[in-house]
Design an enzyme around this catalytic site. Structure first.
Site: not given
Ligand code: 5AD
Length: 489
Positions: A102, A173
């Site tokens: 991330r 997402e």
């Protein structure tokens, strides 16, 4: 650098940027990332494994489908885990991405995979999809009978998105606001909105070639006492930004608040206003679905109580007719669940939504009132954002956050004002106690103040931040409203 604008990225610019993006890590130079090859591969995937198509079918049938969160670092273990969750009844499977990925820290993710193999346990909190590359991600997709989605929290997910889509994962997402404000401390909104325009443009590229891919803004934001109009406004904005880049299949989300009527109202208005705004700004042929997140706040430690909360969440999701529901597990208060506990959450959830599949929350005055209130607040925020953006939505978002016109409670980002304070009213609906500079009209503020005053009077205590604190902790302790030292019980 060009100024951030809500304008479709020209294909030539996208392709030029893409070359840089793919050089972000060694797996980015894989020949399977060639767009013609990726298009051909995506065309070979059966409809049953296409996330967007399965959602559209569920919406047409009025069903609520279930999806867990899950991800472990080692490929074989991850496949085993997802197969277990599929067998437990998951209609869609996720792949939760680890925190190094991330943050684009692929070298550390690589070390994490190695350590996990050596120690025979997960040393990362998710699946490092970039390191596993297109081949690893395809192996995941091919091992399953249901569609796969990446779930993460990544401010710059451009390379990650390239890899997962080329691997046949047909949903992603995130968004420029929802994967920044709740997840990052010092990444500007200009940067994340631009990064997510790229992610959406990639999906637009596939859509133009006849491949439908689902996109899902992260609805719950900080997951803690977020007033529905704020999360709905963010979801609508991200849907509009995605549509501009050519996205056609969007799932807007909402995290359970706890008052049943407010929750049903939030999902219904989210669907209705997203449709309305997309059509108002000229986006046609859009397929909009909704996702309800089971309780995102603090969970009770007791597994039976946690399962009760999961069942309650499922009831509300089913009655609201959300298209999809993200499940929790009885291990939620501890951390990442075992495969068994995760499967248990899915099973309990699926049981409830299946029992309730033919029932809908009935229309009534209270529901109408709550829906009208949310819609009024969302319209007010949207207008304020477009005014400060001088007509441009992307600029509007940046300036609205700068000025606190759009403000998310409990967010870590320094690009969020953090001036608003939410609290529950006497029915447990989430209202606002302190507005900061939130873009609400005086009429809306009067409504919120009145609702909170009513509760404080009932509890015979002053209107203060203490209400907020008590509410943050209440559900984990088995109450919806944090009544404080026994007041009003
Ligand atoms: N596997 C399963 N659940 C996960 N969560 C985060 N990472 C993982 C993972 N690797 C869940 C947390 C919380 C939510 C925000 O995400 O348990 O419910």
């Amino acid at each position: 650098m060009t100024i951030l604008q809500n304008r479709k990225i020209p294909e030539a610019d996208f392709l030029a940027e893409r070359i840089q993006v793919l050089f972000g890590w060694k797996t980015g130079t894989d020949p399977d990332l060639d767009l013609d090859r990726a298009v051909a591969f995506l065309k070979s995937i059966p409809d049953g494994k296409n996330f967007a198509k399965k959602l559209a079918a569920a919406k047409a049938e009025g069903r609520t489908l279930v999806q867990p969160r899950a991800g472990v670092p080692v490929l074989e273990e991850h496949i085993k885990l997802l197969r277990h969750l599929q067998a437990s009844g998951a209609d869609f499977v996720p792949t939760t991405i680890d925190s190094y990925t991330r943050q684009n820290r692929y070298r550390e993710a690589e070390a994490g995979i190695r350590e996990s193999q050596e120690q025979h346990r997960a040393m990362l909190n998710g699946f490092p999809a970039v390191n596993h590359g297109v081949a690893g991600c395809r192996a995941v997709m091919e091992a399953l009978d249901v569609p796969v989605q990446a779930r993460h929290g990544t401010p710059d997910a451009r390379l990650l998105s390239e890899i997962i889509h080329a691997a046949g994962w047909t949903s992603n997402e995130g968004g420029g606001i929802s994967y920044n404000i709740p997840y990052a401390k010092s990444v500007s909104l200009e940067t994340t909105i631009r990064n997510w325009q790229y992610v959406d443009r990639l999906v637009g590229y596939y859509e133009e070639r006849g491949i439908t891919i689902n996109r899902e803004p992260f609805g719950p934001l900080t997951g803690t006492l977020v007033p529905p109009s704020i999360s709905n406004a963010v979801a609508i904005i991200e849907a509009l930004l995605a549509a501009e880049q050519g996205v056609k299949n969007i799932t807007v989300g909402y995290g359970m608040g706890g008052n049943v009527i407010q929750d049903v109202a939030a999902i219904r208005t989210l669907q209705r206003q997203t449709d309305k705004y997309l059509s108002k700004y000229g986006y046609r042929d859009m397929v909009v679905t909704t996702v309800f997140h089971q309780w995102m706040g603090g969970f009770p430690a007791d597994e039976a109580e946690a399962t009760g909360l999961i069942a309650m969440s499922s009831t509300v999701a089913a009655l609201s007719k959300a298209t999809k529901m993200i499940t929790k597990s009885p291990h939620e208060s501890i951390g990442i669940p075992t495969a068994e506990a995760n499967g248990l959450g899915i099973k309990a959830s699926k049981f409830v939504v299946t029992i309730l599949k033919d029932q809908t929350f009935p229309d009534c005055k209270q529901l109408d009132r709550e829906m009208a209130q949310i819609e009024k607040e969302v319209d007010c925020l949207m207008t304020a954002i477009l005014v400060v953006g001088e007509g441009d939505l992307a600029q509007g978002v940046v300036r609205a956050f700068e000025q606190g016109i759009l403000d998310v409670p409990f967010a870590p980002s320094r690009f969020n004002a953090g001036k608003i304070l939410p609290a529950r009213d006497n029915d447990g609906c989430i209202r606002i106690l302190e507005f900061g500079n939130l873009g609400f009209s005086e009429e809306i503020k009067i409504f919120h103040r009145g609702k909170i005053a009513e509760r404080a009077a009932f509890e015979k205590r002053p209107i203060s931040f203490q209400l907020t604190i008590d509410d943050v902790n209440a559900v984990a302790m088995g109450q919806l409203i944090g009544r404080g030292n026994g007041h009003g019980r």
